[in-house]
Scaffold this motif. Structure first.
Motif, PDB file in Angstrom:
ATOM      1  N   ILE A 448      42.514  30.391  33.258  1.00  0.00           N
ATOM      2  CA  ILE A 448      42.526  29.062  33.075  1.00  0.00           C
ATOM      3  C   ILE A 448      40.593  28.229  32.287  1.00  0.00           C
ATOM      4  O   ILE A 448      41.105  27.541  32.116  1.00  0.00           O
ATOM      5  CB  ILE A 448      42.565  28.084  34.235  1.00  0.00           C
ATOM      6  CG1 ILE A 448      44.113  28.848  34.887  1.00  0.00           C
ATOM      7  CG2 ILE A 448      42.259  27.078  34.930  1.00  0.00           C
ATOM      8  CD1 ILE A 448      44.013  29.041  36.429  1.00  0.00           C
ATOM      9  N   ALA A 449      40.089  28.875  33.141  1.00  0.00           N
ATOM     10  CA  ALA A 449      38.193  28.409  32.633  1.00  0.00           C
ATOM     11  C   ALA A 449      38.546  28.841  30.655  1.00  0.00           C
ATOM     12  O   ALA A 449      37.470  27.880  30.627  1.00  0.00           O
ATOM     13  CB  ALA A 449      37.554  29.157  32.766  1.00  0.00           C
ATOM     14  N   SER A 450      39.184  29.946  30.178  1.00  0.00           N
ATOM     15  CA  SER A 450      39.169  30.065  28.879  1.00  0.00           C
ATOM     16  C   SER A 450      40.176  28.856  28.270  1.00  0.00           C
ATOM     17  O   SER A 450      40.427  29.306  26.881  1.00  0.00           O
ATOM     18  CB  SER A 450      39.331  31.477  28.629  1.00  0.00           C
ATOM     19  OG  SER A 450      38.620  32.266  29.139  1.00  0.00           O
ATOM     20  N   GLY A 451      40.562  28.075  28.810  1.00  0.00           N
ATOM     21  CA  GLY A 451      41.416  27.334  28.192  1.00  0.00           C
ATOM     22  C   GLY A 451      42.912  27.885  27.864  1.00  0.00           C
ATOM     23  O   GLY A 451      43.621  27.624  26.817  1.00  0.00           O
ATOM     24  N   LYS A 452      43.016  28.397  28.076  1.00  0.00           N
ATOM     25  CA  LYS A 452      44.426  29.750  28.509  1.00  0.00           C
ATOM     26  C   LYS A 452      45.691  29.291  28.647  1.00  0.00           C
ATOM     27  O   LYS A 452      46.323  28.283  29.781  1.00  0.00           O
ATOM     28  CB  LYS A 452      44.323  31.431  28.643  1.00  0.00           C
ATOM     29  CG  LYS A 452      43.299  31.788  27.324  1.00  0.00           C
ATOM     30  CD  LYS A 452      43.834  31.557  25.966  1.00  0.00           C
ATOM     31  CE  LYS A 452      42.680  32.602  25.457  1.00  0.00           C
ATOM     32  NZ  LYS A 452      42.289  32.257  23.640  1.00  0.00           N
ATOM     33  N   THR A 453      47.358  28.921  28.125  1.00  0.00           N
ATOM     34  CA  THR A 453      48.275  28.683  28.586  1.00  0.00           C
ATOM     35  C   THR A 453      49.172  29.151  27.773  1.00  0.00           C
ATOM     36  O   THR A 453      49.132  30.223  27.046  1.00  0.00           O
ATOM     37  CB  THR A 453      48.521  27.543  28.321  1.00  0.00           C
ATOM     38  OG1 THR A 453      50.050  26.473  29.373  1.00  0.00           O
ATOM     39  CG2 THR A 453      48.758  27.023  26.524  1.00  0.00           C
ATOM     40  N   GLY A 454      50.637  30.264  28.847  1.00  0.00           N
ATOM     41  CA  GLY A 454      51.318  30.877  28.388  1.00  0.00           C
ATOM     42  C   GLY A 454      51.238  32.596  28.261  1.00  0.00           C
ATOM     43  O   GLY A 454      51.506  32.904  27.334  1.00  0.00           O
ATOM     44  N   TYR A 455      50.598  32.867  29.236  1.00  0.00           N
ATOM     45  CA  TYR A 455      49.513  34.240  29.102  1.00  0.00           C
ATOM     46  C   TYR A 455      49.689  34.586  30.173  1.00  0.00           C
ATOM     47  O   TYR A 455      49.684  33.817  31.806  1.00  0.00           O
ATOM     48  CB  TYR A 455      48.011  33.689  28.906  1.00  0.00           C
ATOM     49  CG  TYR A 455      47.704  34.419  27.919  1.00  0.00           C
ATOM     50  CD1 TYR A 455      46.541  35.679  27.101  1.00  0.00           C
ATOM     51  CD2 TYR A 455      47.651  32.417  26.920  1.00  0.00           C
ATOM     52  CE1 TYR A 455      46.396  35.532  25.629  1.00  0.00           C
ATOM     53  CE2 TYR A 455      46.648  33.191  25.136  1.00  0.00           C
ATOM     54  CZ  TYR A 455      46.670  34.310  24.637  1.00  0.00           C
ATOM     55  OH  TYR A 455      46.675  34.483  23.421  1.00  0.00           O
ATOM     56  N   MET A 456      49.959  36.073  30.174  1.00  0.00           N
ATOM     57  CA  MET A 456      49.918  36.723  31.876  1.00  0.00           C
ATOM     58  C   MET A 456      49.213  36.962  31.460  1.00  0.00           C
ATOM     59  O   MET A 456      47.888  38.295  30.978  1.00  0.00           O
ATOM     60  CB  MET A 456      51.175  37.625  31.493  1.00  0.00           C
ATOM     61  CG  MET A 456      51.641  38.260  33.400  1.00  0.00           C
ATOM     62  SD  MET A 456      52.492  38.486  33.701  1.00  0.00           S
ATOM     63  CE  MET A 456      54.288  38.856  32.499  1.00  0.00           C
ATOM     64  N   SER A 457      48.106  37.138  33.342  1.00  0.00           N
ATOM     65  CA  SER A 457      46.810  37.495  33.536  1.00  0.00           C
ATOM     66  C   SER A 457      47.399  39.680  33.980  1.00  0.00           C
ATOM     67  O   SER A 457      48.218  39.759  34.231  1.00  0.00           O
ATOM     68  CB  SER A 457      46.621  37.498  35.224  1.00  0.00           C
ATOM     69  OG  SER A 457      45.517  38.276  35.244  1.00  0.00           O
ATOM     70  N   ILE A 458      46.576  40.192  32.572  1.00  0.00           N
ATOM     71  CA  ILE A 458      46.757  41.793  32.994  1.00  0.00           C
ATOM     72  C   ILE A 458      45.082  42.508  33.425  1.00  0.00           C
ATOM     73  O   ILE A 458      43.901  41.811  32.639  1.00  0.00           O
ATOM     74  CB  ILE A 458      46.924  42.119  31.640  1.00  0.00           C
ATOM     75  CG1 ILE A 458      46.181  41.794  31.151  1.00  0.00           C
ATOM     76  CG2 ILE A 458      48.444  42.060  31.341  1.00  0.00           C
ATOM     77  CD1 ILE A 458      46.418  42.317  29.622  1.00  0.00           C
ATOM     78  N   ILE A 459      45.289  43.659  33.738  1.00  0.00           N
ATOM     79  CA  ILE A 459      44.676  44.145  34.194  1.00  0.00           C
ATOM     80  C   ILE A 459      44.272  45.890  33.631  1.00  0.00           C
ATOM     81  O   ILE A 459      45.520  46.144  34.342  1.00  0.00           O
ATOM     82  CB  ILE A 459      43.589  44.146  35.939  1.00  0.00           C
ATOM     83  CG1 ILE A 459      43.063  43.110  36.572  1.00  0.00           C
ATOM     84  CG2 ILE A 459      42.662  45.096  36.242  1.00  0.00           C
ATOM     85  CD1 ILE A 459      41.942  42.397  35.916  1.00  0.00           C
ATOM     86  N   LYS A 460      43.652  46.427  33.055  1.00  0.00           N
ATOM     87  CA  LYS A 460      43.665  47.923  32.536  1.00  0.00           C
ATOM     88  C   LYS A 460      43.048  49.408  33.148  1.00  0.00           C
ATOM     89  O   LYS A 460      42.135  48.225  33.211  1.00  0.00           O
ATOM     90  CB  LYS A 460      44.076  47.331  30.737  1.00  0.00           C
ATOM     91  CG  LYS A 460      45.128  46.876  30.397  1.00  0.00           C
ATOM     92  CD  LYS A 460      44.689  46.589  28.728  1.00  0.00           C
ATOM     93  CE  LYS A 460      45.668  47.410  28.125  1.00  0.00           C
ATOM     94  NZ  LYS A 460      45.682  46.489  26.624  1.00  0.00           N
ATOM     95  N   ASN A 461      43.514  49.962  32.864  1.00  0.00           N
ATOM     96  CA  ASN A 461      42.650  50.983  32.770  1.00  0.00           C
ATOM     97  C   ASN A 461      42.686  51.334  34.028  1.00  0.00           C
ATOM     98  O   ASN A 461      41.312  51.587  34.567  1.00  0.00           O
ATOM     99  CB  ASN A 461      41.022  50.580  31.805  1.00  0.00           C
ATOM    100  CG  ASN A 461      40.805  52.109  32.145  1.00  0.00           C
ATOM    101  OD1 ASN A 461      40.520  53.272  31.923  1.00  0.00           O
ATOM    102  ND2 ASN A 461      38.811  52.218  32.227  1.00  0.00           N
ATOM    103  N   THR A 462      43.272  51.022  34.747  1.00  0.00           N
ATOM    104  CA  THR A 462      43.524  51.386  36.927  1.00  0.00           C
ATOM    105  C   THR A 462      43.778  52.094  37.136  1.00  0.00           C
ATOM    106  O   THR A 462      43.360  52.562  38.701  1.00  0.00           O
ATOM    107  CB  THR A 462      44.482  49.884  36.553  1.00  0.00           C
ATOM    108  OG1 THR A 462      45.910  50.687  36.902  1.00  0.00           O
ATOM    109  CG2 THR A 462      44.470  48.669  36.316  1.00  0.00           C
TER     110      THR A 462
END
Ligand code: FBP
Length: 549
Positions: A448-462
């Motif tokens: 959100i702070a980076s101004g993105k829209t239409g994105y899914m939050s992802i976390i990799k290398n889990t």
């Protein structure tokens, strides 16, 4: 609210987060993306949100400090860790500025449309940290897809000064999030929409999304129960247990539980479809395992069944496809209305092709009835209401009686039935899900702070320690293709089914014959929250096998 000692200890748990998210971040952008299928059509449908790059967050010196008002929605079936997504999001927006506010829309996407909401405060969120369930704001399956709904939404978002909305949901809900992001971008309404990958079913995953949250805890909970049943049946040695596990379409849950517990039989719907198996083939497969174990004097065993299997038997799949067409009113694209269930069934029987009618009539009446009745709001057959475990055990019993007459079965067959679904969806999140979910929520605040829209939050290398996890975002359009839904072609996120050439299935396939004949049970025991990391911080076997490639 009175709390158990474990709940009190668990409330104080500090989820582990990627090192990068502990300080200020900046978005490192990759190359433009394409959708997984139907690129031309998806580009035309999503002109404002198509082709955006995958984003990875890296450490930065620049502090983002602007207050932001954010709305959050829990959508669809419950999955362990939803409260942690919200607590991560809460802490994330407050870390941007103490002035930021987080509002929860109540009982799912319907709360946005009906203007039902509450502000999430420090006191409230502290009650829910590291707990299972979605009860902090409730969930629902209202489908957000109409312009009137989007317009009702913007009214309340403007009133509350909300400029970003986080939708926590599965493939259907994130498809809707993508449509909403596109609509608000096209209208220049100044509202960002971010998704979070949720579903115990584990079928919202791809190159960018390692797993959907809740899958880990739900599978560990079901595996504990299956292990307990296996120990019971290995003690009394008199029952075959038919255990249906949730997972509406994909068989990831059944497969993961099999990897954890090594039952005698586990069906995988995707294989049933690939091998073009009939219902009778499936029954013969199970009955053969029963008959073979009886030869060793073992008249007991376990059969794990994915709840969606019925839809993967090719003849039934074809029938359901036609049922979906005839149950939709072509002039509105909406489900047809009927005065009663009987009227609906009579209409269906009069409208489908002869071969499909023959398949419908060959099914036990309770199963046939459920297939003809209403879908969920996203057009899915409500497979959790079909008692496949009883259907299969009844048919196995009939076959074994026949084989007994023919001298092909020498043992005894007595069945018990179980359905594990709701037991696992609200379990207290495992450490993996507690950490993963908190990180997904916190990371959403950075998108959100980076101004993105239409994105899914992802976390990799889990599969690595949490410190080394990699946060970022993936454009939702990248996961989309066109599929037939409710009698019309629609842009949707492609569901991840079990891959028969993937490492988890291959491991299972190379061991199952031994598990079928011998008693190779594993008893995983309950999820552990405190103790050595090798006991408490393990991811699923599916993820470990997939990432070991
Ligand atoms: P989501 O896809 O919304 O996460 O839900 C999945 C699921 O848990 C399935 O496994 C199950 O078939 C279905 O929800 C049950 O739905 P309901 O909660 O409406 O009974």
């Amino acid at each position: 609210m009175e709390k158990s000692a474990l709940q009190v200890a668990r409330a104080a748990y500090q989820p582990k987060v990627p090192r990068v998210l502990k300080g200020a971040v900046e978005a490192k952008e990759g190359a433009p993306t394409e959708s997984v299928g139907n690129q031309k059509e998806i580009r035309e449908l999503f002109p404002n949100t198509y082709g955006m790059p995958v984003v990875e967050f890296v450490a930065s010196d620049e502090k983002q400090a602007k207050p932001v008002n954010v709305g959050v929605i829990l959508s669809g079936g419950q999955a362990p860790g939803g409260h942690n997504v919200i607590s991560g999001l809460f802490d994330g927006v407050k870390s941007l500025s103490k002035e930021s506010k987080l509002y929860g829309f109540l009982m799912g996407p319907g709360g946005l449309v009906d203007h039902k909401y509450m502000e999430i405060t420090d006191e409230l969120i502290d009650e829910y940290r590291n707990t299972g369930g979605f009860d902090i704001i409730g969930s629902g399956r209202t489908k957000l897809e109409k312009v009137e709904q989007f317009e009702k939404g913007i009214e309340i978002l403007r009133k509350l000064g909300i400029t970003a909305l986080v939708i926590i949901g599965g493939d259907d809900s994130n498809t809707n999030a993508c449509v909403l992001a596109e609509y608000y971008a096209a209208k220049k309404y100044g509202v960002q929409v971010i998704g979070c990958p949720k579903t115990i079913d584990g079928d919202l995953k791809n190159e960018q999304i390692e797993t959907s949250f809740g899958f880990d805890t739900a599978c560990k909970t079901y595996s504990e129960l299956i292990g307990n049943i296996q120990r019971d049946c290995n003690s009394s040695r008199k029952y075959w247990h038919f255990i249906k596990v949730m997972g509406r379409s994909a068989s990831h849950i059944a497969l993961e539980c099999a990897l954890q517990t090594q039952p005698n039989v586990c069906l995988v719907s995707e294989e049933v479809e690939a091998k073009q198996m009939t219902l009778d083939d499936v029954v013969t497969y199970i009955a053969t395992a029963v008959a073979n174990r009886a030869l060793d004097g073992n008249n007991f065993g376990t059969v794990v069944i994915p709840e969606g299997i019925i839809e993967f038997i090719p003849a039934i799949k074809k029938l359901i496809a036609q049922l979906n067409e005839v149950l939709t009113d072509p002039s509105t694209g909406e489900p047809r209305a009927f005065a009663s269930a009987d009227e609906q069934i009579a209409f269906v029987k009069g409208s489908i092709e002869q071969d499909n009618l023959a398949v419908l009539e060959s099914l036990p009446s309770d199963v046939a009835r459920q297939l003809c009745l209403d879908r969920d709001p996203h057009g899915n057959v409500q497979v959790s209401l079909i008692e496949t475990e009883k259907l299969l055990s009844r048919m196995v019993d009939t076959k074994l009686k026949q084989w007994k007459k023919e001298g092909k079965f020498v043992g005894k067959f007595s069945a018990q039935h179980h359905f594990f679904g709701y037991e696992g969806r609200c379990a207290a999140p495992s450490n993996y899900d507690a950490d993963y979910c908190y990180s997904l929520g916190f990371n959403a605040s950075r998108l959100i702070a980076s101004g993105k829209t239409g994105y899914m939050s992802i976390i990799k290398n889990t599969t690595a320690p949490a410190e080394q996890w990699v946060p970022g975002g993936v454009p939702i359009t990248m996961m989309m293709n066109i599929e037939r839904r409710n009698g019309a072609n629609k842009p949707v996120i492609r569901k991840a089914l079990v891959e028969l050439d993937g490492a988890p299935f291959k491991y299972f396939a190379s061991h199952r014959d031994v598990w079928a004949r011998q008693t190779s049970y594993v008893y995983p025991g309950p999820i552990q929250y405190f103790g050595p990391s090798e006991v408490c911080d393990q991811c699923t076997k599916t993820l470990a096998l997939e990432q070991a490639k």
